[in-house]
Enzyme design. Structure first.
Site, PDB file in Angstrom:
ATOM      1  N   LEU A  64       0.864  -1.173   0.000  1.00  0.00           N
ATOM      2  CA  LEU A  64       0.000   0.000   0.000  1.00  0.00           C
ATOM      3  C   LEU A  64       0.905   1.229   0.000  1.00  0.00           C
ATOM      4  O   LEU A  64       1.968   1.225   0.633  1.00  0.00           O
ATOM      5  CB  LEU A  64      -0.892   0.035   1.255  1.00  0.00           C
ATOM      6  CG  LEU A  64      -1.939  -1.078   1.402  1.00  0.00           C
ATOM      7  CD1 LEU A  64      -2.684  -0.920   2.723  1.00  0.00           C
ATOM      8  CD2 LEU A  64      -2.923  -1.065   0.241  1.00  0.00           C
ATOM      9  N   ASP A  65       0.494   2.253  -0.713  1.00  0.00           N
ATOM     10  CA  ASP A  65       1.263   3.498  -0.700  1.00  0.00           C
ATOM     11  C   ASP A  65       1.390   4.016   0.731  1.00  0.00           C
ATOM     12  O   ASP A  65       0.551   3.713   1.594  1.00  0.00           O
ATOM     13  CB  ASP A  65       0.577   4.565  -1.549  1.00  0.00           C
ATOM     14  CG  ASP A  65       0.505   4.179  -3.020  1.00  0.00           C
ATOM     15  OD1 ASP A  65       1.338   3.374  -3.458  1.00  0.00           O
ATOM     16  OD2 ASP A  65      -0.398   4.685  -3.711  1.00  0.00           O
ATOM     17  N   LYS A  66       2.406   4.817   0.963  1.00  0.00           N
ATOM     18  CA  LYS A  66       2.658   5.360   2.299  1.00  0.00           C
ATOM     19  C   LYS A  66       1.401   5.960   2.917  1.00  0.00           C
ATOM     20  O   LYS A  66       1.070   5.679   4.075  1.00  0.00           O
ATOM     21  CB  LYS A  66       3.756   6.416   2.219  1.00  0.00           C
ATOM     22  CG  LYS A  66       4.025   7.136   3.539  1.00  0.00           C
ATOM     23  CD  LYS A  66       5.082   8.224   3.381  1.00  0.00           C
ATOM     24  CE  LYS A  66       5.282   8.981   4.694  1.00  0.00           C
ATOM     25  NZ  LYS A  66       6.293  10.065   4.559  1.00  0.00           N
TER      26      LYS A  66
END
Length: 324
Positions: free
Chosen positions: A142-144
């Site tokens: 998952l993106d930051k």
């Protein structure tokens, strides 16, 4: 920790001629074929006192092999005692609810305080090692600044199973997002290869040539402010970098708060009450949450499914929108 010695049964007559790495993989189900191939090439497989270092060696009837498995090497990232929201955990895997702001892997600019650092500390000796290294097996990211559910493998066999499910697109993954505008049609599919943006290499984009095939299915769940903002469910059939953010932007409905792909919606904001305008303008991350995750358990075989409620920041923004 001493080296483990594994002694599979002798080769049966009907198995003669099989590749050594493939035959050993059938006898040692706790080790992936990739791991077995590496052990062979490292000189860890012996037959009749002779080292067999060729994974393609053809086995003979009655041949006996002994396989040495060195202890897992320590992971390079340092374990760090960082609190985790653990949704489920057993000997094979762990499912966590990742908060927005946490990076998954150590990388330049984010050398520590990542999910991997936290998992190394949390799981400790229960990590059986992935590919000979004592580390969690990350099969998706998952993106930051995207929150929500992630699964990580704790063993080689679990990592192989989850990776295969990911490659076969059989993992069930659903997200909820706030987007600008009211998507038309309200339910549909977005297809388009995703690759590096030719004008900004730090971004991804739907590209006409090259890239990787990507498919997102979306459905509008609710709309606010006469179509100024919509709550959308997105289901991934593929897993490309920034896929939902890029696909929704390509359709003309970027995510609220997205610093990379979002575009100004000043015109739509003018018609909204001031508290709502401020709440939308001040939302500091892409409004995206991975709320559902489902897959077949790597060793038990049963289908397991998890759901996560909206985090406080997104829930608060939705509550503000509902008050319009």
């Amino acid at each position: 920790m001493t080296q483990t010695q594994l002694d599979p049964r002798p080769v049966a007559p009907e198995e003669a001629g099989a590749r050594l790495d493939k035959w050993l993989a059938g006898q040692l189900p706790d080790l992936s074929r990739t791991r077995i191939k590496a052990l062979i090439e490292d000189g860890q497989v012996v037959s009749a006192g002779a080292t067999i270092a060729d994974p393609s060696h053809r086995v003979k009837p009655g041949q006996i092999f002994s396989v040495g498995v060195p202890p897992d090497a320590p992971a390079e990232p340092e374990p760090q005692d960082i609190a985790l929201d653990v949704v489920y955990e057993d000997a094979d895997l762990i499912v966590i609810n990742k908060p927005a702001g946490m990076v998954v892997h150590p990388a330049p600019g984010n050398p520590d305080a990542t999910l991997v650092n936290a998992l190394l500390a949390h799981c400790g000796d229960s990590l059986a090692g992935i590919g000979g290294v004592r580390r969690p097996g990350i099969v998706h990211r998952l993106d930051k600044d995207t929150s929500g559910l992630m699964v990580a493998a704790k063993t080689d066999i679990a990592h192989r199973s989850l990776s295969e499910q990911f490659a076969a697109h059989s993992l069930e993954r659903a997200y909820r997002a706030l987007v600008w505008g009211l998507p038309n049609p309200p339910k549909g599919e977005i297809e388009g290869n995703i690759g590096r943006n030719p004008h900004d290499r730090k971004k991804m984009a739907v590209v006409k040539g090259g890239g990787k095939p990507a498919l997102t299915r979306y459905q509008v769940l609710k709309t606010f402010g006469g179509g100024a903002v919509s709550l959308v469910e997105c289901r991934l059939a593929t897993g490309r970098t920034h896929q939902i953010r890029v696909h929704m932007t390509s359709l003309g409905y970027p995510l609220v708060g997205d610093p990379a792909y979002g575009r100004s919606r000043a015109g739509r904001l003018k018609a909204l009450p001031e508290p709502v305008r401020m709440a939308l303008a001040d939302f500091s991350r892409q409004a995206l949450h991975a709320y559902l995750l489902g897959f077949d358990h790597p060793t038990k075989g049963s289908r397991i499914r998890f759901e996560s409620s909206m985090p406080a920041d997104l829930a608060g923004l939705i509550s503000t929108l509902e008050a319009i």
